[in-house]
Design an enzyme around this catalytic site. Structure first.
Site, PDB file in Angstrom:
ATOM      1  N   SER A   1       0.830  -1.197   0.000  1.00 52.46           N
ATOM      2  CA  SER A   1       0.000   0.000   0.000  1.00 52.46           C
ATOM      3  C   SER A   1       0.873   1.260   0.000  1.00 52.46           C
ATOM      4  CB  SER A   1      -0.922  -0.003   1.227  1.00 52.46           C
ATOM      5  OG  SER A   1      -1.698   1.165   1.270  1.00 52.46           O
ATOM      6  N   GLY A   2       0.580   2.170  -0.913  1.00 49.68           N
ATOM      7  CA  GLY A   2       1.345   3.404  -1.015  1.00 49.68           C
ATOM      8  C   GLY A   2       2.490   3.344  -2.004  1.00 49.68           C
TER       9      GLY A   2
ATOM     10  N   THR B   1      -2.093   1.868  -8.017  1.00 45.17           N
ATOM     11  CA  THR B   1      -3.250   2.453  -8.700  1.00 45.17           C
ATOM     12  C   THR B   1      -2.821   3.465  -9.752  1.00 45.17           C
ATOM     13  OG1 THR B   1      -4.580   2.148  -6.696  1.00 45.17           O
ATOM     14  CG2 THR B   1      -5.409   3.685  -8.342  1.00 45.17           C
TER      15      THR B   1
ATOM     16  N   ASN C   1      -0.894   5.382   2.898  1.00 48.33           N
ATOM     17  CA  ASN C   1      -1.310   5.912   1.594  1.00 48.33           C
ATOM     18  C   ASN C   1      -2.620   6.660   1.759  1.00 48.33           C
ATOM     19  OD1 ASN C   1      -1.763   6.429  -1.067  1.00 48.33           O
ATOM     20  ND2 ASN C   1      -1.983   4.309  -1.707  1.00 48.33           N
TER      21      ASN C   1
ATOM     22  N   SER D   1      -5.455   4.594  -0.760  1.00 49.95           N
ATOM     23  CA  SER D   1      -5.084   3.181  -0.808  1.00 49.95           C
ATOM     24  C   SER D   1      -6.252   2.343  -1.325  1.00 49.95           C
ATOM     25  CB  SER D   1      -4.689   2.703   0.590  1.00 49.95           C
ATOM     26  OG  SER D   1      -4.438   1.323   0.586  1.00 49.95           O
ATOM     27  N   SER D   2      -5.985   1.479  -2.322  1.00 52.07           N
ATOM     28  CA  SER D   2      -7.009   0.562  -2.822  1.00 52.07           C
ATOM     29  C   SER D   2      -7.205  -0.543  -1.791  1.00 52.07           C
ATOM     30  CB  SER D   2      -6.577  -0.037  -4.158  1.00 52.07           C
ATOM     31  OG  SER D   2      -6.436   0.950  -5.137  1.00 52.07           O
TER      32      SER D   2
ATOM     33  N   GLY E   1       0.088  -6.123  -2.582  1.00 49.30           N
ATOM     34  CA  GLY E   1       1.372  -6.805  -2.528  1.00 49.30           C
ATOM     35  C   GLY E   1       1.478  -7.627  -1.252  1.00 49.30           C
TER      36      GLY E   1
ATOM     37  N   GLU F   1       2.122  -8.572   2.401  1.00 49.26           N
ATOM     38  CA  GLU F   1       1.942  -7.726   3.587  1.00 49.26           C
ATOM     39  C   GLU F   1       2.526  -8.421   4.810  1.00 49.26           C
ATOM     40  OE1 GLU F   1      -2.109  -6.524   4.042  1.00 49.26           O
ATOM     41  OE2 GLU F   1      -1.991  -5.089   2.391  1.00 49.26           O
TER      42      GLU F   1
END
Length: 1108
Positions: free
Chosen positions: A107-108, A112, A157, A160-161, A387, A389
């Site tokens: 994330s971040g 996206t 982020n 973040s998605s 990704g 984690e």
């Protein structure tokens, strides 16, 4: 001549990690940092792109950059995401290979944004056209909608998605986009009810409260204050650089472009508001007489407002929060819920409601963007998924996310090795087996149908009896204790090891990216993802159409006692489908890395990047790429780049390119085991060999540059000398010319001065003669004028004297005559002289008034408002009364000339005025047009003789109209016949009756407020005429048609009054579907007037030119 470029030109660090020498984790990170510090955020690992998030805007995504990378070889320019997108698009378009682009990272890291860049590049380089641009716009505008409902602000982020997205973009044989299909994976629905500190709920909640109008919030029963809602965290409600109000307007616009109807948008917003209301419902404990605990709702106001939004009876939902019904073997058992269970039920409903709404949004977007053509499509897939984690506290979500990444790593290694092997076979190079870590054993540990962790979790969830997270961990310890990649406190102790870093309620898995510690708390509940059947049935009873679609299992007639599939089972099946889909396509990889946790530019945190490099498996990627040959290049560009290193190949090689490369390598004495010759490429085993060639090329270029500079300087000096010599001759010639011109100018100036003096003397002499002659003429004229004036004044005095004498005689005579008359009649006028003079004066004034009125009488038109002005104030009453009498008289005269037929026409005009005046922009232009009725002269025209004879009653109106086709918005000419009982539509050419609608079946007519001729005949539901749906027609005589329909309904006692709806947006029933007809104003194109176009399956848009 086109300049040949290469990845190796002006390289900062190493552009391709495969060429990194020596290869180690430290050198890998050092190379990334060096490139990042110079704003080089992209680096290759073969065909894999590493993307570093710069946390700022860089000038490398401009339209000029798009053109620079368009149709270029992958290694021709410096590393860029556009190079990968172009390679994938050209392979799809030219080689007919389906493509997929896999974007991974934590994330971040910029996943996206990377997917947006890929889609925007493909949109920029593919074809143009109205339909193609519409498809591209819909595909691009699906992103803001999904980001609003699926993205949230996290610690790492701001956007973040919180879901995985896979989009298949479909292309035709030319490479133009036709549509797309979106799949979503594992929405983080737990965020709806609870967010970690420093994070927010999904964007849409804040966007709705910040950007919606006051009227919209009032309809949704919401307030702008975030603090009024328990589901919204307050510590991070406002995010710097994030304008929720502007983003809400962007989302509304994007939903309209994608194809959402207004009622669908409103339904979605109502469900979002319902989730917020649901979070405010709180419970209090109560004790029953039998000693059991139950819950009650504290404040029912939020429950009431939520039920009003969704159309649910308040008592039904209130009972569903207080009781749970369990069915087994045709028996029902109802139990009360305590406060904790009630809160669990509330949160479960909120999570399921939002999750199902998100899935419905994805399905609805797919309906709009799916390809319409039935032919075979080329497909490019874009996968934007979480990704690997590794957090301090890892739970069920991190477990299945890491499982997905294990599968992606497995397919990456397999496809990479397969691609390498295919290229070696294609080029005739001997294939050698490559040693690498195969993570299939880890995937099997998780997904094995018998002893896998997911299978055991499902078995534990379905097992009768007491099921807890601890029993699940005990089962893992029993079955997986001997597995080399599984560790737990019990399994470690059984091996006489003492690992205090491993708590009792946790287990550890050795993933390919490192060891991850998972806490088992919540595994069973999150895998069950249970929603009580009472709540599903309560939701199904709602009058809200969308709610019924989201909870189909709540239908009492379709009760299924079988447990729904678990979350783990569903995700495993989705991942399996995804893997099969990816294996059918040519893969392209983008690995995203974030350089720091502060979201700041120019900061490179080595420990954080090292952590990501490990769990992304980048070092493993490099080793796999380098296991065979580290570098390969086609013969032509290789010879073009290094030909200056050999005298036999410089400056031009006349033979085949391969022979030139062989001569070059032989001359350079490169060891034979360092390279191999393929059919079309040369393969170099070690990066040192490539750097040796580059160093020799750099030295050779330096020598060539010195030679070129020497020759150029000599040429420049010679050219300068010749230019100076030529310039001296030119300057001398110009100077001589200049000197002669100056001498000529002096002679010419002197001649001009002499001539001017001579001409001046002659002119002054002539002027003196003319002035003397003029003075003589003026003297004669003055003397004559004085003499004539004297003569005239004498004659004038004589005439005035004569006139005075005559006037005096006349005055004296008049006075004498008056004196005589007064003396004679004085005795008669002394008594009544005043009254008689007054009456005479009044009589004379009235006579003059009436004669003037007669000569200035206005016209006989009843609408003429002119009337002569009043001459005297005392005639005010008479003047007004005469005007009224005259107006009544001329109105009577005007009416007496009316025939019955003309009287009926005026009554219809009056009816049309009452219906359309100030409501329809077309009405003013119809006032001056007479209503003819039978425009086709159907009874006289032999072409329609058969149709006329088929009509049982008199035809009140016959005209040609256009019947609008729903599929494309185009019109078909039809004959429109109106009688007192029915409306008939017939073919214009043959006269064959296409449709006959009895007037009782006609319920209403819909028209717009603008100057178009479109109208919809809406039929009664269930009638025989309504089988094919309503009629959407267009006519030049719309006002007359609707007026006659309305009058026939008004005069019939056995029928209801026809309803006329005047609006710029109305629904029309076409067979089973309702289509919205929307009228907009626009400028006319190519001289056309009103145009109708189909925007999507549920929208027809009518463009009406703006009236001047």
């Amino acid at each position: 001549m086109e300049v040949k470029t290469s990845l190796l030109d002006n390289m900062i660090g190493v552009g391709d990690m495969v060429l990194l020498e020596p290869l180690s984790e430290d050198s890998f990170l050092e190379n990334l940092k060096k490139r990042f510090d110079h704003n080089e955020i992209y680096t290759y690992i073969g065909s894999v792109v590493i993307s570093m998030n710069p946390y700022r805007s860089l000038p490398i995504f401009t339209p000029e950059k798009v053109e620079e990378y368009r149709n270029r070889n992958f290694y021709e320019l410096s590393p860029h995401i556009y190079a990968l997108a172009d390679e994938a698009y050209r392979s799809l378009r030219d080689q007919d290979k389906d493509q997929c682009i896999l974007i991974t990272g934590e994330s971040g890291a910029g996943k996206t944004e990377a997917s947006k860049l890929v889609m925007s590049y493909v949109a920029a380089v593919c074809g143009k056209g109205q339909e193609v641009n519409k498809v591209k716009e819909q595909l691009l505008q699906s992103n803001p909608v999904l980001e609003a409902f699926g993205n949230a602000k996290t610690v790492r982020n701001d956007n973040s998605s919180r879901f995985g997205k896979y989009m298949d973009i479909e292309f035709d044989f030319k490479g133009d986009p036709l549509g797309g299909v979106i799949s979503n994976y594992l929405l983080e629905k737990s965020r709806v009810v609870k967010q970690p500190r420093g994070e927010r709920n999904f964007h849409v909640f804040y966007q709705l409260l910040s950007g919606a109008s006051d009227d919209t919030l009032k309809k949704l029963k919401l307030h702008r204050d975030f603090s009024k809602y328990n589901y919204l965290s307050l510590d991070s409600a406002i995010v710097n650089g994030l304008d929720d109000a502007a983003n809400f307007r962007t989302v509304r616009n994007a939903m309209q472009i994608v194809g959402f109807m207004e009622d669908e948008v409103q339904s979605v917003l109502e469900l979002v508001a319902a989730v917020l209301k649901l979070g405010n419902i709180e419970f209090k404990p109560e004790s029953r007489c039998n000693g059991t605990d139950e819950s009650r709702i504290k404040d029912k106001n939020d429950l009431k407002e939520m039920c009003e939004l969704l159309g649910i009876e308040q008592s039904v939902l209130e009972r569903a929060f207080s009781y749970r019904t369990v069915e087994a073997k045709m028996e029902k058992v109802s139990t009360t819920l305590n406060v904790a269970q009630a809160y669990y039920a509330r949160d479960a409903l909120a999570k399921n409601l939002y999750s199902r709404l998100f899935s419905w949004l994805v399905t609805r977007i797919n309906e709009s963007i799916k390809a319409q053509a039935k032919t075979r499509h080329k497909v490019m897939g874009v996968l934007d998924i979480y990704g690997f984690e590794i957090f301090e506290d890892n739970s069920f979500e991190q477990f299945i996310i890491n499982y997905c990444n294990e599968k992606l790593q497995q397919i990456f290694i397999e496809l990479t090795l397969h691609e390498e092997q295919e290229e070696y076979i294609r080029e005739g190079i001997e294939w050698t087996n490559i040693e690498y870590f195969n993570n299939a054993i880890i995937c099997d540990l998780i997904e094995n149908n018998q002893n896998g962790i997911l299978a055991m979790l499902d078995e534990e969830c379905l097992r009768p009896g007491t099921v807890t997270d601890e029993t699940f961990l005990d089962k893992l310890n029993t079955i997986c204790a001997e597995h080399q990649h599984f560790e737990s406190r019990l399994s470690k102790n059984s091996k006489f090891l003492n690992d205090h870093s491993l708590p009792h309620n946790c287990f550890r898995i050795q993933h390919y990216a490192g060891k991850v510690l998972y806490r088992v708390e919540g595994f069973v509940d999150k895998n069950n993802d249970l929603l009580y059947r009472d709540l599903s049935q309560a939701m199904y009873k709602a009058n809200h159409s969308l709610i019924k679609q989201l909870f189909p299992e709540g239908n009492p007639s379709k009760v299924n006692l079988k447990r729904p599939p678990t979350a783990g089972f569903q995700f495993k099946a989705s991942v399996g489908t995804l893997m099969k889909n990816l294996q059918t396509k040519n893969p392209n990889y983008i690995r995203c890395i974030k350089p720091n946790d502060k979201k700041a530019s120019h900061i490179f945190t080595e420990s954080l990047v090292r952590h990501q490099v490990r769990y992304l498996g980048l070092m493993e990627n490099v080793r796999v790429r380098r296991a065979g040959y580290a570098f390969r290049q086609a013969y032509e560009p290789c010879l073009e780049r290094y030909k200056m290193l050999c005298k036999r190949t410089w400056p031009h090689w006349r033979g085949p390119e391969r022979e030139g490369v062989e001569v070059l390598m032989t001359d350079l004495q490169v060891p034979a085991d360092e390279f191999s010759y393929g059919r079309s490429k040369i393969f170099i085993r070690n990066p040192r060999t490539l750097f040796f060639l580059e160093e020799r090329r750099r030295q050779c270029l330096h020598d060539l540059a010195s030679l070129i500079q020497k020759i150029y300087r000599g040429w420049k000096c010679r050219s300068h000398f010749l230019l100076l010599k030529k310039s001296q001759i030119v300057v001398a010639a110009w100077y001589r010319r200049y000197a002669q011109q100056k001498k000529y100018q002096r002679i010419k100036s002197a001649t001009t001065v002499v001539q001017s003096y001579t001409r001046g003397w002659q002119a002054r002499k002539l002027l003196r003669e003319l002035k003397y002659q003029k003075r003589c003429e003026e003297a004669v004229t003055t003397i004559a004028a004085y003499w004539h004036g004297t003569q005239a004044r004498r004659e004038l005095r004589r005439l005035k004297e004569e006139a005075r004498r005559k006037h005096a005689v006349a005055v004296i005579w008049a006075y004498w005559q008056g004196l005589k008359v007064r003396r004679e009649y004085r005795k008669f006028f002394r008594a009544n002289a005043g009254k008689k003079i007054y009456d005479f004066t009044i009589q004379r004034i009235m006579q003059k008034y009436f004669l003037g009125l007669k000569s200035n009488m206005p016209s006989m038109s009843p609408i003429d408002k002119n009337w002569p002005a009043r001459p005297y104030l005392f005639l005010e009453g008479v003047h007004t009364e005469l005007r009224r009498i005259f107006h009544l008289w001329r109105c009577k005269k005007y009416r007496s000339r009316f025939t019955e037929e003309r009287k009926a026409v005026y009554e219809e005009k009056l009816e049309a005025s009452e219906i359309f005046k100030d409501k329809k922009a077309l009405y003013p232009s119809s006032v001056s047009q007479p209503f003819k009725g039978d425009y086709l002269e159907i009874s006289k025209n032999p072409k329609y003789q058969k149709l006329s004879s088929a009509m049982d009653e008199k035809v009140l109106l016959a005209d040609v109209v256009n019947k609008i086709n729903r599929a494309n918005g185009k019109g078909t000419a039809r004959l429109f016949l109106l009688t007192k009982k029915s409306v008939v539509l017939a073919d214009q050419k043959t006269g064959q009756v296409k449709a006959s609608v009895p007037l009782p079946d006609l319920t209403s007519v819909s028209v717009s407020t603008q100057s178009d001729g479109f109208f919809a005949l809406k039929l009664k539901e269930g009638s025989a005429s309504a089988i094919k749906g309503d009629f959407l027609l267009s006519s030049e005589h719309l006002i007359e048609i609707i007026t006659k329909l309305y009058r026939i309904g008004a005069t019939s006692a056995d029928r209801e009054q026809l309803s006329i709806d005047i609006s710029d947006e109305f629904l029309v029933q076409f067979k089973q579907d309702k289509v919205c007809v929307k009228f907009i104003q626009g400028s006319p194109k190519n001289g056309n007037g009103v145009s109708c176009k189909r925007k999507n399956n549920r929208l027809l848009e009518v463009s009406v030119p703006t009236m001047a």
